[in-house]
Design an enzyme around this catalytic site. Structure first.
Site, PDB file in Angstrom:
ATOM      1  N   HIS A 233       0.832  -1.205   0.000  1.00 36.79           N
ATOM      2  CA  HIS A 233       0.000   0.000   0.000  1.00 36.79           C
ATOM      3  C   HIS A 233       0.867   1.256   0.000  1.00 36.79           C
ATOM      4  O   HIS A 233       1.909   1.278   0.669  1.00 36.79           O
ATOM      5  CB  HIS A 233      -0.860   0.070   1.268  1.00 36.79           C
ATOM      6  CG  HIS A 233      -2.074  -0.787   1.262  1.00 36.79           C
ATOM      7  ND1 HIS A 233      -2.023  -2.152   1.354  1.00 36.79           N
ATOM      8  CD2 HIS A 233      -3.392  -0.454   1.194  1.00 36.79           C
ATOM      9  CE1 HIS A 233      -3.259  -2.634   1.352  1.00 36.79           C
ATOM     10  NE2 HIS A 233      -4.119  -1.625   1.247  1.00 36.79           N
ATOM     11  N   ASN A 264       8.322  -4.018   3.267  1.00 38.24           N
ATOM     12  CA  ASN A 264       6.923  -3.658   3.511  1.00 38.24           C
ATOM     13  C   ASN A 264       6.491  -4.007   4.929  1.00 38.24           C
ATOM     14  O   ASN A 264       5.913  -3.189   5.636  1.00 38.24           O
ATOM     15  CB  ASN A 264       6.047  -4.380   2.485  1.00 38.24           C
ATOM     16  CG  ASN A 264       4.566  -4.086   2.651  1.00 38.24           C
ATOM     17  OD1 ASN A 264       4.184  -2.964   2.967  1.00 38.24           O
ATOM     18  ND2 ASN A 264       3.741  -5.101   2.443  1.00 38.24           N
ATOM     19  N   ASP A 363      15.120  17.565   0.125  1.00 35.58           N
ATOM     20  CA  ASP A 363      15.908  17.952  -1.053  1.00 35.58           C
ATOM     21  C   ASP A 363      16.485  16.737  -1.772  1.00 35.58           C
ATOM     22  O   ASP A 363      16.542  16.714  -3.005  1.00 35.58           O
ATOM     23  CB  ASP A 363      17.047  18.899  -0.644  1.00 35.58           C
ATOM     24  CG  ASP A 363      16.574  20.351  -0.529  1.00 35.58           C
ATOM     25  OD1 ASP A 363      15.529  20.677  -1.135  1.00 35.58           O
ATOM     26  OD2 ASP A 363      17.244  21.131   0.150  1.00 35.58           O
ATOM     27  N   GLU A 366      13.699  15.363  -3.777  1.00 32.84           N
ATOM     28  CA  GLU A 366      13.413  16.243  -4.922  1.00 32.84           C
ATOM     29  C   GLU A 366      14.465  16.076  -6.016  1.00 32.84           C
ATOM     30  O   GLU A 366      14.137  16.021  -7.201  1.00 32.84           O
ATOM     31  CB  GLU A 366      13.373  17.711  -4.468  1.00 32.84           C
ATOM     32  CG  GLU A 366      12.145  18.039  -3.631  1.00 32.84           C
ATOM     33  CD  GLU A 366      12.019  19.536  -3.362  1.00 32.84           C
ATOM     34  OE1 GLU A 366      13.057  20.241  -3.354  1.00 32.84           O
ATOM     35  OE2 GLU A 366      10.884  20.007  -3.160  1.00 32.84           O
ATOM     36  N   GLN A 382      10.768  26.651   2.074  1.00 35.42           N
ATOM     37  CA  GLN A 382      11.154  25.347   1.520  1.00 35.42           C
ATOM     38  C   GLN A 382      12.664  25.155   1.613  1.00 35.42           C
ATOM     39  O   GLN A 382      13.154  24.071   1.927  1.00 35.42           O
ATOM     40  CB  GLN A 382      10.741  25.239   0.047  1.00 35.42           C
ATOM     41  CG  GLN A 382       9.254  25.070  -0.189  1.00 35.42           C
ATOM     42  CD  GLN A 382       8.950  24.908  -1.664  1.00 35.42           C
ATOM     43  OE1 GLN A 382       9.457  24.000  -2.312  1.00 35.42           O
ATOM     44  NE2 GLN A 382       8.119  25.803  -2.192  1.00 35.42           N
ATOM     45  N   GLU A 386      13.403  21.856   3.723  1.00 31.02           N
ATOM     46  CA  GLU A 386      13.693  20.733   2.830  1.00 31.02           C
ATOM     47  C   GLU A 386      15.134  20.259   2.931  1.00 31.02           C
ATOM     48  O   GLU A 386      15.470  19.201   2.419  1.00 31.02           O
ATOM     49  CB  GLU A 386      13.350  21.104   1.384  1.00 31.02           C
ATOM     50  CG  GLU A 386      11.840  21.274   1.186  1.00 31.02           C
ATOM     51  CD  GLU A 386      11.466  21.681  -0.218  1.00 31.02           C
ATOM     52  OE1 GLU A 386      12.365  22.050  -0.992  1.00 31.02           O
ATOM     53  OE2 GLU A 386      10.253  21.640  -0.532  1.00 31.02           O
TER      54      GLU A 386
HETATM   55 MN    MN Z   1      13.912  21.950  -2.160  1.00 27.90          MN
HETATM   56 MN    MN Z   2       9.944  21.908  -2.683  1.00 27.94          MN
END
Ligand code: MN
Ligand code: MN
Length: 392
Positions: A233, A264, A363, A366, A382, A386
């Site tokens: 899930h 999991n 980060d 991202e 952010q 982040e």
């Molecule tokens: Mn960022």
């Molecule tokens: Mn961001």
């Protein structure tokens, strides 16, 4: 010998700039011929055009937004191609064709697109014209508290069937970006608070998601059978126990990824428990779970896909949780001190059972995915939250 400073400087650093000051007279070039060419089209549609870049409503186009069009040049020379301004933007290119024959022009986008949807852009050059289409994605996440996408549409997913590998599904109990070609979600995001937790039993009614666009393959409930991977899930069953319907909604196959069983059942399950304990302690959470890459190791060893290649086994699985004390106006309550928990775990059986060993920064996630998480927060905020790694 002493070299005069300006000569020395120009020689080393600024040849191009300094030659302007030289004495060599510039011979004007003869005026260029104006090219003769036509757009290559069929029934009004530009042929073999290629649209590059992401197009989102309200976002200014930049150097990444380009459209490649085919032209047939009969007389070389200088050219200019400009679309009319439509939906707030236009595309333009100019230059010199040095040869005849079929070649590309590369139109660069300018302006800010006003509206989401499938938009048609007509272009005319000389006596020829054609049109090309661009999908403009919206950002459908509202600023409403407790919305599953309150912190933003991290991959600019769009709820139009053309967005085949970043297809947005806004469901009652969670939101999904789904990849048709991978047969799994890219990410799932949801709000979690005390009103989600009750006594409903685990329904176990795994089933295909019949809300996918017509003609898309619906991964069946038995697709993972014998693969050595769990139906993992994204939104956990235990995060939706307030009603039977809420729990059942977590068993759609669009909420599943092939997940290494030990990952999991141990690492991931213990993290999910930890997050629910934060809810019991008086917090509300915004949670995002996603994956990337291909290739994991389950009970039967390594695999990049299962189910005859129709379901990708991701290489990495990540999760991010924003933890806020219960309250209102949630985005405005985030500060540099707000607890953010981010983890990144390889999709293998031999993982450490302690999820805290896999904590990382947002980060890092991202950078690995190209997504912009928490994009509803001010960029400066952010930039701080982040970059941190949870250590509680
Ligand atoms: Mn960022
Ligand atoms: Mn961001």
């Amino acid at each position: 010998m002493k070299v005069p400073y300006p000569v020395f400087f120009c020689t080393l650093f600024l040849i191009a700039a300094c030659t302007k000051k030289g004495t060599t007279p510039v011979t004007p070039l003869p005026p260029l011929t104006v090219a003769e060419f036509s757009l290559v089209s069929n029934n009004g549609n530009c042929i073999d055009y290629y649209v590059q870049g992401v197009y989102a409503a309200g976002v200014a186009l930049d150097a990444n937004n380009k459209v490649y069009l085919r032209v047939n040049v009969t007389v070389p020379g200088k050219y200019s191609v400009v679309t009319t301004t439509m939906h707030g933007v236009y595309f333009a290119d100019s230059g010199i064709f040095t040869t005849t024959g079929i070649q590309n022009v590369v139109l660069k986008g300018n302006g800010t697109i006003e509206m989401a949807g499938l938009k048609v852009f007509p272009v005319t050059a000389g006596n020829s014209s054609c049109s090309f289409e661009i999908i403009i994605i919206g950002d459908p996440s509202p600023d409403d508290d407790n919305d599953h996408m309150l912190f933003g549409n991290l991959s600019n997913a769009a709820d139009i069937a053309d967005s085949v590998n970043n297809y947005l599904m806004r469901k009652t109990y969670y939101s999904v970006s789904y990849s048709r070609d991978r047969g799994i979600p890219n990410w799932v995001s949801w709000h979690l608070y005390s009103n989600d937790l009750g006594n409903a039993a685990r329904q176990n009614d795994f089933r295909p998601d019949n809300t996918l666009p017509a003609g898309w393959y619906q991964v069946p409930s038995n697709a993972y059978s014998g693969s050595g991977f769990d139906r993992g899930h994204n939104l956990p069953s235990a995060d939706r126990t307030i009603t039977t319907a809420a729990n059942s909604a977590t068993f759609l196959m669009t909420n599943m990824i092939p997940q290494a069983p030990d990952n999991n059942q141990q690492t991931w399950a213990s993290m999910e428990d930890s997050l629910r304990r934060l809810v019991s302690a008086g917090n509300e959470l915004y949670v995002m779970m996603g994956n990337y890459g291909a290739g994991g190791t389950g009970d039967n060893g390594y695999a990049t896909t299962i189910h005859n290649g129709q379901v990708t086994v991701p290489a990495f699985i990540w999760k991010v949780a924003v933890v806020l004390p219960n309250g209102n106006n949630d985005t405005s309550r985030v500060t540099v001190n707000t607890r953010m928990i981010a983890v990144l775990v390889p999709n293998i059986n031999s993982v450490n059972t302690n999820w805290k060993n896999y904590r990382t920064s947002i980060d890092v996630i991202e950078n690995a995915t190209g997504y912009d998480l928490l994009k509803r927060l001010p960029v400066s905020l952010q930039g701080v939250v982040e970059g941190k790694v949870d250590n509680l």
